[in-house]
Design a protein around this motif. Structure first.
Motif, PDB file in Angstrom:
ATOM      1  N   ALA A   1       0.705  -1.212   0.046  1.00 54.52           N
ATOM      2  CA  ALA A   1      -0.125   0.015  -0.085  1.00 54.52           C
ATOM      3  C   ALA A   1       0.847   1.149  -0.182  1.00 54.52           C
ATOM      4  O   ALA A   1       0.735   2.449  -0.681  1.00 54.52           O
ATOM      5  N   LYS A   2       1.824   1.402   0.789  1.00 62.01           N
ATOM      6  CA  LYS A   2       2.880   2.143   0.858  1.00 62.01           C
ATOM      7  C   LYS A   2       3.571   2.527  -0.660  1.00 62.01           C
ATOM      8  O   LYS A   2       3.916   3.681  -0.999  1.00 62.01           O
ATOM      9  N   LEU A   3       3.824   1.352  -1.203  1.00 64.06           N
ATOM     10  CA  LEU A   3       4.350   1.526  -2.806  1.00 64.06           C
ATOM     11  C   LEU A   3       3.608   2.246  -3.450  1.00 64.06           C
ATOM     12  O   LEU A   3       3.810   3.020  -4.431  1.00 64.06           O
ATOM     13  N   ARG A   4       2.094   1.880  -3.407  1.00 63.06           N
ATOM     14  CA  ARG A   4       0.945   2.401  -4.244  1.00 63.06           C
ATOM     15  C   ARG A   4       0.932   3.961  -4.035  1.00 63.06           C
ATOM     16  O   ARG A   4       0.817   4.451  -5.102  1.00 63.06           O
ATOM     17  N   ASP A   5       1.003   4.185  -2.729  1.00 61.24           N
ATOM     18  CA  ASP A   5       0.718   5.798  -2.485  1.00 61.24           C
ATOM     19  C   ASP A   5       1.913   6.476  -2.767  1.00 61.24           C
ATOM     20  O   ASP A   5       1.971   7.664  -3.373  1.00 61.24           O
ATOM     21  N   GLU A   6       3.200   5.867  -3.159  1.00 56.47           N
ATOM     22  CA  GLU A   6       4.476   6.576  -3.473  1.00 56.47           C
ATOM     23  C   GLU A   6       4.307   6.729  -5.267  1.00 56.47           C
ATOM     24  O   GLU A   6       4.956   7.783  -5.548  1.00 56.47           O
ATOM     25  N   LEU A   7       3.888   5.627  -5.840  1.00 59.53           N
ATOM     26  CA  LEU A   7       3.818   5.938  -7.115  1.00 59.53           C
ATOM     27  C   LEU A   7       2.733   6.801  -7.733  1.00 59.53           C
ATOM     28  O   LEU A   7       2.815   7.275  -8.659  1.00 59.53           O
ATOM     29  N   SER A   8       1.582   7.112  -6.792  1.00 57.34           N
ATOM     30  CA  SER A   8       0.386   7.523  -7.266  1.00 57.34           C
ATOM     31  C   SER A   8       0.589   9.005  -7.773  1.00 57.34           C
ATOM     32  O   SER A   8      -0.126   9.494  -8.624  1.00 57.34           O
ATOM     33  N   PRO A   9       1.422   9.821  -7.133  1.00 55.08           N
ATOM     34  CA  PRO A   9       1.423  11.209  -7.454  1.00 55.08           C
ATOM     35  C   PRO A   9       2.113  11.373  -9.005  1.00 55.08           C
ATOM     36  O   PRO A   9       1.980  12.368  -9.349  1.00 55.08           O
ATOM     37  N   ASN A  10       3.164  10.503  -9.313  1.00 58.10           N
ATOM     38  CA  ASN A  10       3.667  10.421 -10.612  1.00 58.10           C
ATOM     39  C   ASN A  10       3.092   9.631 -11.787  1.00 58.10           C
ATOM     40  O   ASN A  10       3.613   9.746 -12.777  1.00 58.10           O
ATOM     41  N   TYR A  11       2.010   8.679 -11.518  1.00 56.14           N
ATOM     42  CA  TYR A  11       1.626   7.809 -12.476  1.00 56.14           C
ATOM     43  C   TYR A  11       0.039   7.721 -12.477  1.00 56.14           C
ATOM     44  O   TYR A  11      -0.516   8.063 -11.329  1.00 56.14           O
ATOM     45  N   ALA A  12      -0.640   7.555 -13.381  1.00 59.81           N
ATOM     46  CA  ALA A  12      -2.116   7.465 -13.685  1.00 59.81           C
ATOM     47  C   ALA A  12      -2.228   6.073 -12.755  1.00 59.81           C
ATOM     48  O   ALA A  12      -1.665   5.240 -12.600  1.00 59.81           O
ATOM     49  N   ALA A  13      -3.623   6.217 -12.454  1.00 55.91           N
ATOM     50  CA  ALA A  13      -4.094   5.049 -11.637  1.00 55.91           C
ATOM     51  C   ALA A  13      -3.937   3.653 -12.405  1.00 55.91           C
ATOM     52  O   ALA A  13      -3.400   2.947 -11.765  1.00 55.91           O
ATOM     53  N   SER A  14      -4.213   3.642 -13.697  1.00 54.33           N
ATOM     54  CA  SER A  14      -4.243   2.554 -14.453  1.00 54.33           C
ATOM     55  C   SER A  14      -2.701   1.910 -14.504  1.00 54.33           C
ATOM     56  O   SER A  14      -2.357   0.795 -14.312  1.00 54.33           O
ATOM     57  N   THR A  15      -1.699   2.980 -14.606  1.00 55.79           N
ATOM     58  CA  THR A  15      -0.401   2.570 -14.360  1.00 55.79           C
ATOM     59  C   THR A  15       0.203   2.016 -13.019  1.00 55.79           C
ATOM     60  O   THR A  15       0.843   0.884 -13.063  1.00 55.79           O
ATOM     61  N   VAL A  16      -0.179   2.654 -11.931  1.00 56.76           N
ATOM     62  CA  VAL A  16      -0.070   2.083 -10.643  1.00 56.76           C
ATOM     63  C   VAL A  16      -0.523   0.784 -10.414  1.00 56.76           C
ATOM     64  O   VAL A  16       0.077  -0.181 -10.026  1.00 56.76           O
ATOM     65  N   ASN A  17      -1.685   0.539 -10.972  1.00 53.10           N
ATOM     66  CA  ASN A  17      -2.459  -0.753 -10.864  1.00 53.10           C
ATOM     67  C   ASN A  17      -1.646  -1.625 -11.766  1.00 53.10           C
ATOM     68  O   ASN A  17      -1.569  -3.218 -11.265  1.00 53.10           O
ATOM     69  N   LYS A  18      -1.024  -1.349 -12.665  1.00 51.20           N
ATOM     70  CA  LYS A  18      -0.191  -2.314 -13.645  1.00 51.20           C
ATOM     71  C   LYS A  18       1.198  -2.774 -12.801  1.00 51.20           C
ATOM     72  O   LYS A  18       1.713  -4.022 -12.836  1.00 51.20           O
ATOM     73  N   TYR A  19       1.787  -1.888 -12.034  1.00 53.37           N
ATOM     74  CA  TYR A  19       2.800  -2.234 -11.242  1.00 53.37           C
ATOM     75  C   TYR A  19       2.299  -3.321 -10.073  1.00 53.37           C
ATOM     76  O   TYR A  19       3.190  -4.143  -9.932  1.00 53.37           O
ATOM     77  N   LEU A  20       1.075  -2.795  -9.555  1.00 50.41           N
ATOM     78  CA  LEU A  20       0.714  -4.017  -8.174  1.00 50.41           C
ATOM     79  C   LEU A  20       0.470  -5.232  -9.041  1.00 50.41           C
ATOM     80  O   LEU A  20       0.854  -6.366  -8.551  1.00 50.41           O
ATOM     81  N   THR A  21      -0.114  -5.237 -10.262  1.00 49.97           N
ATOM     82  CA  THR A  21      -0.293  -6.418 -10.905  1.00 49.97           C
ATOM     83  C   THR A  21       0.641  -7.254 -11.272  1.00 49.97           C
ATOM     84  O   THR A  21       0.864  -8.607 -11.061  1.00 49.97           O
ATOM     85  N   ILE A  22       1.826  -6.417 -11.421  1.00 46.78           N
ATOM     86  CA  ILE A  22       3.130  -7.511 -11.818  1.00 46.78           C
ATOM     87  C   ILE A  22       3.640  -7.926 -10.601  1.00 46.78           C
ATOM     88  O   ILE A  22       4.012  -9.182 -10.567  1.00 46.78           O
ATOM     89  N   ILE A  23       3.496  -7.276  -9.325  1.00 48.52           N
ATOM     90  CA  ILE A  23       4.074  -8.135  -8.217  1.00 48.52           C
ATOM     91  C   ILE A  23       3.074  -9.204  -8.021  1.00 48.52           C
ATOM     92  O   ILE A  23       3.318 -10.271  -7.409  1.00 48.52           O
ATOM     93  N   SER A  24       1.719  -9.183  -8.096  1.00 44.68           N
ATOM     94  CA  SER A  24       0.720  -9.946  -7.631  1.00 44.68           C
ATOM     95  C   SER A  24       1.041 -11.211  -8.543  1.00 44.68           C
ATOM     96  O   SER A  24       1.067 -12.520  -8.207  1.00 44.68           O
ATOM     97  N   VAL A  25       1.174 -11.133  -9.920  1.00 50.22           N
ATOM     98  CA  VAL A  25       1.362 -11.925 -10.934  1.00 50.22           C
ATOM     99  C   VAL A  25       2.730 -12.983 -10.280  1.00 50.22           C
ATOM    100  O   VAL A  25       2.652 -14.268 -10.524  1.00 50.22           O
ATOM    101  N   VAL A  26       3.804 -12.060 -10.210  1.00 52.95           N
ATOM    102  CA  VAL A  26       5.040 -13.037  -9.743  1.00 52.95           C
ATOM    103  C   VAL A  26       4.753 -13.569  -8.616  1.00 52.95           C
ATOM    104  O   VAL A  26       5.487 -14.990  -8.181  1.00 52.95           O
ATOM    105  N   TYR A  27       3.971 -13.239  -7.637  1.00 55.31           N
ATOM    106  CA  TYR A  27       3.832 -13.923  -6.391  1.00 55.31           C
ATOM    107  C   TYR A  27       3.027 -15.158  -6.646  1.00 55.31           C
ATOM    108  O   TYR A  27       3.404 -16.332  -6.075  1.00 55.31           O
TER     109      TYR A  27
END
Length: 326
Positions: free
Chosen positions: A107-133
């Protein structure tokens, strides 16, 4: 059974049980060591023991790099994931073991990314981590818990209800007819008549089409599959009016060349229309013309109705016409 022995002023616990990997841990207090041994033995007895030792020995960077090097090259759009992974690897969260990464840290990573990226882009970063796990657990035999599943994703904006009006279509075609790209007008018409993506149109060859049967074979599409589609009479007329290039393509252009042509077209016409809107418009028109979901999805290459739903914007006039009048 559990073995507890003193080593360098600390207590080492080793739990061995037939059919299970040995579990070892070093603790400062004997009471903690005893408690740990009892907990592990109780979990084994109840059949709920999970070995997270490998997850403690691997950091998040390890499994991200493995995914980048082994999986991404085999995926059609893997190069985009590689770029995101390389950016993620610079974040301090990647230095933690995959067993220690918590939902709070994600969640902290999400909040760090959100000021610099669109919501859809932030979600793509989270998706990559989820897929890898998930991949680590299911295919790499690494026992771990996916921390992404327990956090809230960014809210993405709703798709607008923009449609290509008849007036806008006329203006586009009028200016496209005067473009130095002789194929541009035909490309717009075929897009509106077939629902093909830009990339599919740019790769379409004369050898891929049976103009008599009005069928086109689209190879190596966005989702990695080949599909056959129907072509309207109007689309066939436009294709027959084009002279294929040396390599057989109807629309011989690169992505960058096309973008340049489209920018000039928008400047000359005074419109801000995206080419991708033509695909949205095609889907909406087909539903309004009575096509069912299966037909629209098959022709357009959509595998998920939720995605197709975002492309469809039925007019209120059409919806009103569906009600019977007295």
């Amino acid at each position: 059974m559990a073995t507890i022995r003193k080593r360098k002023n600390k207590w080492q616990v080793v739990v061995r049980r037939k059919g299970f990997p040995p579990v070892a841990k070093t603790l400062i207090k004997y009471s903690d060591a005893k408690k740990f041994a009892n907990e592990i033995e109780n979990k084994i007895n109840k059949g709920i023991f999970q070995d997270f030792s490998e997850a403690h020995n691997l950091i998040l960077a390890d499994i991200l790099k493995r995914y980048r090097d082994e999986v991404c090259p085999k995926r059609k759009w893997g190069q985009h994931e590689v770029l995101r992974i390389n950016k993620l690897l610079k974040n301090k969260i990647c230095k933690y073991s995959i067993a220690r990464v918590t939902p709070h840290m994600i969640a902290k990573l999400r909040d760090e990314l959100s000021p610099n990226y669109a919501a859809s882009t932030v979600n793509k970063y989270l998706t990559i981590i989820s897929v890898v796990y998930n991949l680590a657990r299911t295919e790499w035999d690494i026992n771990c818990i996916n921390p992404v599943t327990k956090i809230r994703r960014m809210s993405e904006p709703e798709f607008n209800d923009e449609r290509l009006s008849p007036e806008t279509e006329i203006i586009l075609l009028k200016h496209a007819a005067h473009s130095k790209a002789y194929w541009l007008k035909a490309m717009i018409i075929v897009a509106l008549e077939s629902g093909m993506r830009r990339g599919e149109l740019m790769k379409l060859k004369r050898s891929d089409c049976d103009l008599d049967k009005r069928i086109a074979t689209l190879k190596d599409t966005k989702n990695g599959t080949t599909r056959k589609i129907g072509l309207s009479i109007k689309a066939i007329t436009e294709l027959k009016g084009l002279t294929p290039s040396i390599d057989g393509r109807f629309f011989p252009t690169s992505i960058e060349q096309f973008k340049s042509c489209w920018r000039k077209l928008k400047k000359q016409s005074g419109l801000k229309t995206r080419f991708h809107l033509l695909r949205h418009e095609w889907a909406s028109r087909m539903f309004e013309n009575g096509w069912d979901i299966s037909a629209v999805a098959t022709q357009g290459g959509w595998k998920d109705w939720k995605v197709l739903r975002r492309y469809t914007k039925l007019s209120p006039e059409y919806l009103a016409s569906k009600f019977k009048t007295n």
